[in-house]
Design an enzyme around this catalytic site. Sequence first.
Site, mmCIF file in Angstrom:
data_model
loop_
_atom_site.group_PDB
_atom_site.id
_atom_site.type_symbol
_atom_site.label_atom_id
_atom_site.label_comp_id
_atom_site.label_asym_id
_atom_site.label_seq_id
_atom_site.Cartn_x
_atom_site.Cartn_y
_atom_site.Cartn_z
ATOM 1 N N LYS A 292 -38.062 26.426 24.653
ATOM 2 C CA LYS A 292 -36.919 26.128 25.515
ATOM 3 C C LYS A 292 -35.751 25.561 24.696
ATOM 4 C CE LYS A 292 -34.492 25.219 29.252
ATOM 5 N NZ LYS A 292 -33.746 24.025 29.044
ATOM 6 N N GLU B 82 -28.226 29.828 23.729
ATOM 7 C CA GLU B 82 -27.242 29.718 24.824
ATOM 8 C C GLU B 82 -25.894 29.229 24.291
ATOM 9 O OE1 GLU B 82 -28.724 27.335 28.230
ATOM 10 O OE2 GLU B 82 -26.847 26.207 28.018
ATOM 11 N N MET C 199 -32.967 19.597 39.680
ATOM 12 C CA MET C 199 -34.075 20.486 39.324
ATOM 13 C C MET C 199 -35.333 20.143 40.107
ATOM 14 S SD MET C 199 -33.164 22.689 36.848
ATOM 15 C CE MET C 199 -34.557 23.067 35.741
ATOM 16 N N GLY C 200 -35.721 18.868 40.104
ATOM 17 C CA GLY C 200 -36.974 18.439 40.716
ATOM 18 C C GLY C 200 -37.034 18.787 42.197
#
Lengths: 324, 324, 324, 324
Positions: free
Chosen positions: C189, C196, C11-12
């Site tokens: 989130k 999900e 991700m980063g």
Amino acid sequence: MQIGIVGLGRMGANIARRLIRGKHEVVVWNRSSGPAEEVGKEGASVAKDFDDVIAKLKAPRVVWIMLPAGQVTEEAVKEFAGKLSPGDIIIDGGNTHYKDDVRRAKEIEPKQLHYVDVGTSGGVWGLQRGYCMMIGGPDAIVKHLDPVFDTLAPGLGDIPRTPNRGNRDSRAERGYIHAGPAGAGHFVKMVHNGIEYGLMQAYAEGFDILKGKNSEELPQAQRYNLDMADIAEVWRRGSVVSSWLLDLSAAGLAQHPTLENYAGEVSDSGEGRWTIEAAIEEAVPANVLSASLYARFRSRKEHTFGERLLSAMRFGFGGHVEPK
Amino acid sequence: MQIGIVGLGRMGANIARRLIRGKHEVVVWNRSSGPAEEVGKEGASVAKDFDDVIAKLKAPRVVWIMLPAGQVTEEAVKEFAGKLSPGDIIIDGGNTHYKDDVRRAKEIEPKQLHYVDVGTSGGVWGLQRGYCMMIGGPDAIVKHLDPVFDTLAPGLGDIPRTPNRGNRDSRAERGYIHAGPAGAGHFVKMVHNGIEYGLMQAYAEGFDILKGKNSEELPQAQRYNLDMADIAEVWRRGSVVSSWLLDLSAAGLAQHPTLENYAGEVSDSGEGRWTIEAAIEEAVPANVLSASLYARFRSRKEHTFGERLLSAMRFGFGGHVEPK
Amino acid sequence: MQIGIVGLGRMGANIARRLIRGKHEVVVWNRSSGPAEEVGKEGASVAKDFDDVIAKLKAPRVVWIMLPAGQVTEEAVKEFAGKLSPGDIIIDGGNTHYKDDVRRAKEIEPKQLHYVDVGTSGGVWGLQRGYCMMIGGPDAIVKHLDPVFDTLAPGLGDIPRTPNRGNRDSRAERGYIHAGPAGAGHFVKMVHNGIEYGLMQAYAEGFDILKGKNSEELPQAQRYNLDMADIAEVWRRGSVVSSWLLDLSAAGLAQHPTLENYAGEVSDSGEGRWTIEAAIEEAVPANVLSASLYARFRSRKEHTFGERLLSAMRFGFGGHVEPK
Amino acid sequence: MQIGIVGLGRMGANIARRLIRGKHEVVVWNRSSGPAEEVGKEGASVAKDFDDVIAKLKAPRVVWIMLPAGQVTEEAVKEFAGKLSPGDIIIDGGNTHYKDDVRRAKEIEPKQLHYVDVGTSGGVWGLQRGYCMMIGGPDAIVKHLDPVFDTLAPGLGDIPRTPNRGNRDSRAERGYIHAGPAGAGHFVKMVHNGIEYGLMQAYAEGFDILKGKNSEELPQAQRYNLDMADIAEVWRRGSVVSSWLLDLSAAGLAQHPTLENYAGEVSDSGEGRWTIEAAIEEAVPANVLSASLYARFRSRKEHTFGERLLSAMRFGFGGHVEPK
């Protein structure tokens, strides 16, 4: 033996009584004086405050705290921990989260105080039937307290003995166990309550299906008008689903066959919730216990936002409008 | 009274025995001769085929069919319906779907035969404890059969009586009920089994959480190594979750504390499934009973296609690979 | 604007890249040098340690921490909080529990540091599609960071606009929201991930039922051998169940129609679990989200103790032995 | 090609329209004349009764029945089966139980009639987006009807193609599949709806948890007042939970952020129920799909008998009274 009972609610008062009847020397304290005086008349020594409880007991002192779980109990434990002497014992007999027990046991250890947690089942029937107890704490201390537990427990009674127990710990048969170190007693009691929710919901759903057999969802020819009270009663007699909860159901239905005296808003306590959290921490699937808790949540609502969202989606894709 | 028992499996043989001991005149038939001879030695008259069963009984004849649910029972009912005379009674004591009862009762009505469905709980313990019976059929016929049901039922025994039953039908207290018209007996028995699944799963999940408290999912410091057998035992003593199923659990755990003698592949029978179908027909929510059934389904699988699909999706959006 | 990215995992690294492509001035740090060098080649300034990150940024500094949730992130936040200057901003872009955000925001407030939590969805696709972001923190600070969020977000793209949004905050349409004060971003989130799980399990169960239509549980005549890949594909085209997760399912099934490349052991992360805890705290029923989590738990086990207990009970009341 | 459309409800009328626009020769019939006249104006030939439908079509005739599932469709199929000639084709495009398809296909086989079942998704949006179709029936007949399905389907459109489909049947990509023999189309459509319920409930629970974050169950300091409409909107943009149902949710919430225009009484149709029955027949666990159905059942009740029974038990063992 000598013991202080702090808190004389429904449970505390009857625990004190059962101990008095068992020839123990009982010191009691209660926030309001009425219950204390009553138990006093039955043989307890009434203390006027926590210091007085301590003063009335000989070392090593035993203080059984029986207060509502949460802040009230936490503060009482703290206060006694500040006033008691090395070797004294604090018992929390309420419905504390077991992680709080673990923490407290550590906190009071430097003062050489001992902490014991006791989960008790038996409700309003305990005075008569005895209390089923699940105990956490150091081995030697739990042994030291054995006369108290032995008196409070139901004993063998006339319940048939389980075969093949051999040399197993006889305390279980007499109605109490030493489950493990600090917190273990309340942990086992917590799961007990989780199971209790599951059992109750299983009956609730079953009786709903029996009752629903006469509902307008069905064509007239497929309906039965079944007798709920008689069904509960007959299942008490030799069936696989017989239980104490069924006995209580049968009693409730005999008195009010339509249960019109209840609205159906069902409360839940911390222990049902904590059981699910424990399941999640352990990665153990627990659909039944969760569903039982959620059924109670739902019973206390009129409609949820989520239900309205379902209607909004149905309108969105199909133009469906709600029944009026 | 005089009665024919057709089918001497575990249930049928013991039903015959209990009737013989109750001084009824019992005619038995079984596909294989061994069980029939055994029950014959205990006092039953052994018939060599269905015609012989009929021949050995006086009108109005009572034939109790106790065969495996499904095709076998269906054919036996059909065959007896073809051979019996007006006024005779066919009892299906097995685990038939109640809708089949409704159909059969209608089918044999023109022949002036009577149909009675009896759901029986009690399993291998019935001979000794008596059978809990839920009965469907015409009022007069069920009354006529009362001596049979009275003998088979457990009776009042030493189970404490439910207060406030007043003038209610005393049969429920003695262990049998006339639930309603054809099919009502099996319907109530079906829901009984649905509840049974729910109760069992509630205990199963609770004990899983107790057992899991020692699992590697948890940090070492948060684990307890709890004694499953002693916990089951102590809960039998004054706790809210005491039940016959708990008694059986305690017995099983005393003998094999790790249950290493079981693999955990759990069967289910038609009645658990039919209960869910009934709930759906009535639009009654039944999360607990459904989850109990599904837990059994899942216990018999290694992995599901759906679980692999979850992994495929996780790989798709996050590049997650499965643990190896 | 100028920003430091601490942690260049999947991700980063992509977040850094998207910011570089958006003409932001990016300082990066990573525990191992490989990823940092790679992103360095693409235009980032590579810092050799946290002090160097700080040295390379002008006040008010913005440090985006993108490390694995838990201890690693906690320590990085603490360390930066000790080194940064009043007015500087710490962003936690990982999967932190929102209660930790609330605590941290309070902890660093006395130092006049600002804390912003960003929940990001988009996984391995974010670099290309943009990141969906849910942001918590003080209003002014979130506004100040707008250029960063605007670059990272997907933007309007070619997704049809929702009608009737009127004057509503346009950031939502462009793929990011300021959800509320500290923790609100990670809270939203978290629930996103809970949903999900539920969506995924709905597909998983549906495809299990499609697949099971060819199983040996059914009589031969009632079976269909359905094409999983084509079904997933067709549902992408105008059906009510079309979704991105279905797109991914269709892709996975097209490549491996039997999914033989997966075992079906499904991991779960903290957020699915925390969602259930949040539901319980709020007394909101969440059967679907819980069942989705539990299905993953069960997928990682062979058999449970509870399943063996079911078998023990069945043996106890009915003499049933397990299938061999 | 030439086709008769019997039934011009929301679905039937738009199917007729899409076929007319696709240059097919369409004969229509409807119980009430209004809709038929309307579609007539757009180019359909209006039949006055079933005989007229048949008279207006050339052999081999194709009759697409689009009536409410159940008795109405059953009778129409029967009537056409009695009037049509060998080689003619009956299509049931409604929501029929797949077992009825299997039965009907067998029933009309001796008359050399062909039966095709078509499950259609797309709701009120089908005219514009095209219909997603799942088809059951004999291979040659489904091929013969291809021009009709090709016109009704959405086609490739601008939905990105799934990689790795290679030589797979291109019909899936264009929005229709030949799922298998009679019933297979409706079976796949049934499971589609089961999944739909599960997806919807996952969103419903998630949004309930978001909404509940501001409820009085929580201490003031732990509450967030989140914007439901903006959350739904932002998730449409690059998040893992994006879907068409989320698009609809976002649209609904944009218009009525508190959904005050819905009561939350949610209907269910046969297909959600049948999906659970199929799962049970196959012994496939389906907790999520069941819970989704049950949530709708519960949404339509005030309180259940089971909930009152829970209160009765709680009073029985603990003296608990309901909150008032």
